[in-house]
Design a protein around this motif. Structure first.
Motif, short mmCIF file in Angstrom:
data_model
loop_
_atom_site.label_atom_id
_atom_site.label_comp_id
_atom_site.label_asym_id
_atom_site.label_seq_id
_atom_site.Cartn_x
_atom_site.Cartn_y
_atom_site.Cartn_z
N LYS A 1 14.35 -3.14 -6.50
CA LYS A 1 14.14 -3.44 -7.92
C LYS A 1 13.64 -2.23 -8.70
CE LYS A 1 13.29 -8.38 -7.31
NZ LYS A 1 12.30 -9.48 -7.38
N THR A 2 12.79 -1.42 -8.05
CA THR A 2 12.24 -0.25 -8.74
C THR A 2 13.17 0.96 -8.65
OG1 THR A 2 11.04 0.42 -6.74
CG2 THR A 2 9.88 -1.01 -8.30
N GLY A 3 14.11 0.93 -7.72
CA GLY A 3 14.99 2.07 -7.52
C GLY A 3 14.33 3.20 -6.75
N ASN A 4 13.15 2.93 -6.21
CA ASN A 4 12.43 3.94 -5.44
C ASN A 4 12.19 3.39 -4.03
OD1 ASN A 4 10.85 6.03 -4.49
ND2 ASN A 4 9.64 6.21 -6.37
N PHE A 5 13.25 3.34 -3.27
CA PHE A 5 13.21 2.77 -1.92
C PHE A 5 12.29 3.57 -0.99
CE2 PHE A 5 14.79 1.74 2.30
CZ PHE A 5 14.95 0.37 2.21
N PRO A 6 12.36 4.91 -1.00
CA PRO A 6 11.48 5.67 -0.09
C PRO A 6 10.00 5.39 -0.31
CG PRO A 6 13.22 7.08 -0.95
CD PRO A 6 13.29 5.80 -1.71
N GLU A 7 9.56 5.34 -1.58
CA GLU A 7 8.15 5.08 -1.86
C GLU A 7 7.75 3.69 -1.37
OE1 GLU A 7 5.05 4.80 -5.64
OE2 GLU A 7 7.06 5.62 -5.92
N ALA A 8 8.63 2.70 -1.56
CA ALA A 8 8.32 1.34 -1.11
C ALA A 8 8.16 1.30 0.40
CB ALA A 8 9.43 0.39 -1.56
N TYR A 9 8.99 2.04 1.12
CA TYR A 9 8.90 2.03 2.58
C TYR A 9 7.73 2.87 3.09
CZ TYR A 9 12.51 -0.99 4.42
OH TYR A 9 13.20 -2.10 4.81
N HIS A 10 7.36 3.92 2.36
CA HIS A 10 6.13 4.64 2.71
C HIS A 10 4.93 3.70 2.56
CE1 HIS A 10 7.19 8.73 3.65
NE2 HIS A 10 7.93 8.87 2.56
N LYS A 11 4.93 2.92 1.47
CA LYS A 11 3.85 1.97 1.23
C LYS A 11 3.87 0.88 2.30
CE LYS A 11 0.43 0.46 -1.30
NZ LYS A 11 -0.79 1.26 -1.50
N LEU A 12 5.07 0.44 2.69
CA LEU A 12 5.20 -0.58 3.74
C LEU A 12 4.61 -0.07 5.05
CD1 LEU A 12 6.26 -3.19 5.00
CD2 LEU A 12 8.51 -2.09 5.20
N ALA A 13 4.91 1.16 5.40
CA ALA A 13 4.36 1.73 6.63
C ALA A 13 2.84 1.82 6.57
CB ALA A 13 4.97 3.12 6.87
N ASP A 14 2.31 2.19 5.39
CA ASP A 14 0.85 2.24 5.23
C ASP A 14 0.22 0.86 5.41
OD1 ASP A 14 1.02 4.95 4.72
OD2 ASP A 14 1.02 4.71 2.53
N ILE A 15 0.85 -0.16 4.83
CA ILE A 15 0.33 -1.52 4.94
C ILE A 15 0.37 -2.00 6.38
CG2 ILE A 15 0.73 -3.93 4.28
CD1 ILE A 15 1.81 -2.88 1.59
N LEU A 16 1.49 -1.74 7.07
CA LEU A 16 1.61 -2.16 8.47
C LEU A 16 0.60 -1.43 9.35
CD1 LEU A 16 5.49 -2.43 8.89
CD2 LEU A 16 3.84 -4.29 8.65
N GLU A 17 0.34 -0.16 9.06
CA GLU A 17 -0.68 0.57 9.81
C GLU A 17 -2.06 -0.04 9.58
OE1 GLU A 17 -0.30 4.59 8.56
OE2 GLU A 17 1.29 5.07 9.99
N ASN A 18 -2.32 -0.45 8.34
CA ASN A 18 -3.59 -1.09 8.02
C ASN A 18 -3.74 -2.41 8.77
OD1 ASN A 18 -6.07 -1.44 6.65
ND2 ASN A 18 -5.08 -2.71 5.12
N ILE A 19 -2.64 -3.20 8.80
CA ILE A 19 -2.66 -4.48 9.52
C ILE A 19 -2.86 -4.24 11.02
CG2 ILE A 19 -1.24 -6.46 10.17
CD1 ILE A 19 0.05 -6.30 7.40
N ARG A 20 -2.17 -3.22 11.55
CA ARG A 20 -2.31 -2.89 12.98
C ARG A 20 -3.76 -2.50 13.30
NH1 ARG A 20 0.07 2.68 14.46
NH2 ARG A 20 -1.77 3.16 13.20
N ASP A 21 -4.36 -1.68 12.45
CA ASP A 21 -5.74 -1.27 12.69
C ASP A 21 -6.70 -2.46 12.60
OD1 ASP A 21 -4.80 1.30 12.95
OD2 ASP A 21 -5.33 1.91 10.91
N ASN A 22 -6.44 -3.37 11.65
CA ASN A 22 -7.29 -4.55 11.53
C ASN A 22 -7.17 -5.45 12.76
OD1 ASN A 22 -8.27 -3.84 9.02
ND2 ASN A 22 -6.74 -5.02 7.89
#
Length: 416
Positions: A147-168
């Motif tokens: 939707k934003t046209g910025n797929f790389p940024e969304a997936y960088h953010k996704l990886a950050d969120i998943l890392e946060n979930i993994r650490d939790n």
């Protein structure tokens, strides 16, 4: 959900079972399959046996394959973000990721995604069937990227969120390690005492015809159940747990009821963990979408997919509907009963000042702070429950063993 559809075609009445999200969709599906027939009745019914067996088979197959390691999943998502940011087409990126990952399941999934995209599907359409493997957050962030046209940024953010979930999760498991070891040791000791020590009291008191106290009767009943039905109890427990999990995954009504129970205030600690993690994920994605310029209605519809708990999700789904009726975002959030007054004031200030995305970021930080506090202090929260459980076992064993010993002299004196 499954529905029994009654059809009439050329004077002949037939019935068939259709899987659909609701009655209207079930009737429409049956009508498409039988365009000349008239739908007479649509009634919700249980799933056919063959469908249940198929789902059980899929669960067993998924269990035999094992879960995808979080580290492997995060590494591939980060790789997709880097390669697409470098201008490499998504199809070529997915093929390259599939060829370079050592995880066999991810290889198969990414090859399938590449094939679907090559066939004309979007990334969000292709990844949709793999929600179980990647989670709803991956679906939501994929939609965000498109939707934003910025797929790389969304997936960088996704990886950050998943890392946060993994650490939790790692912190959560670490905090639970000591209490679980302690409780397991107590349970093993309890079983050994029941199986090895308690039966000897039965023989002694049967010899002297003494009346056993209630705690000892309870211990003897437990010993009898373990000795004669231990295997059946174990199998029954496993079947019961699997049945609950299966029903939770495949019955929307059962899942909704269970989700409602889990967030009830009576469920100490569990309700707070589920609530805070759900609200954190919801406000995080909603804020990211608003910041990217997505209309509020679309952002709300996408963000609600982040919530796995159906009870909380049903309340948040009313927000968009209430906004459509003319309510402000703050009023719609207030109607859900999920937001604290302080947070509502922050959102209201963001609406008024045109800085809604910044205020949503503050709300997200607040939920994350409270969630981290629970994780960091989990041991202290669990200690009262653990002490209560241990005290109960010790008290039962003490009363069950020592009360008969105190009465043993009287039993000997009264013996013929």
């Amino acid at each position: 959900m499954y529905f029994r559809i009654t059809l009439v075609e050329r004077g002949k009445r037939t019935t068939e079972v259709v899987e659909a999200p609701n009655k209207r969709a079930a009737a429409a599906k049956a009508k498409r399959e039988h365009p000349r027939a008239v739908v007479v009745q649509t009634v919700e019914t249980a799933a056919p046996v063959e469908d249940i067996l198929k789902k059980i088979g899929k669960d067993l197959q998924r269990f035999s394959k094992g879960k995808i390691k979080e580290d492997d999943k995060i590494a591939t998502i980060r790789q997709i973000a880097v390669m697409t940011d470098a201008g490499i087409p998504i199809h070529d990126t997915l093929e390259d990721v599939a060829n370079n990952t050592a995880n066999k399941q991810l290889q198969e999934i990414y090859h399938n995604l590449a094939s679907d995209i090559n066939a004309g599907k979007s990334m969000s359409q292709a990844i949709g069937p793999y929600a179980d493997q990647f989670g709803h957050i991956a679906i939501a962030m994929t939609n965000l990227g498109e939707k934003t046209g910025n797929f790389p940024e969304a997936y960088h953010k996704l990886a950050d969120i998943l890392e946060n979930i993994r650490d939790n999760k790692a912190k959560f498991k670490k905090a639970l390690r000591y209490p679980m070891i302690t409780l397991t040791a107590m349970a093993i000791a309890f079983v050994i005492l029941i199986m090895m020590v308690v039966p000897k009291f039965r023989a002694i008191f049967e010899e002297f015809h003494a009346e056993l106290p209630m705690p000892t009767k309870i211990l003897l009943s437990i010993e009898y159940a373990f000795s004669h039905y231990g295997l059946y109890l174990l199998v029954g427990l496993i079947v019961f747990i699997y049945a609950i999990i299966f029903a939770y995954k495949n019955s929307k009504s059962f899942k909704y009821k269970m989700d409602e129970i889990l967030v009830h205030p009576r469920f100490y600690l569990i309700n707070r963990v589920i609530f805070l993690s759900s609200m954190y994920n919801y406000t995080l994605v909603f804020g990211e979408l608003v910041r990217a310029g997505i209309p509020v209605s679309e952002a709300l519809a996408t963000a609600v997919d982040m919530v796995d708990n159906d009870y909380i999700r049903s309340k948040l789904e009313t927000v968009n509907a209430n906004i459509g009726r003319g309510m402000s975002l703050t009023e719609a959030f207030e109607q859900t009963g999920l937001f604290e007054n302080m947070l509502l004031q922050m959102i209201k200030a963001g609406e008024s000042s045109g800085q809604l995305d910044k205020m949503l970021g503050k709300v997200t930080d607040y939920y994350n702070m409270r969630f981290q506090d629970i994780i960091d202090n989990l041991s202290s929260y669990i200690e009262p429950i653990m002490l209560f459980f241990i005290a109960g076992l010790v008290l039962l064993m003490a009363l069950g063993i020592f009360l008969p010993m105190w009465d043993l002299g009287r039993a000997v004196k009264n013996a013929p």
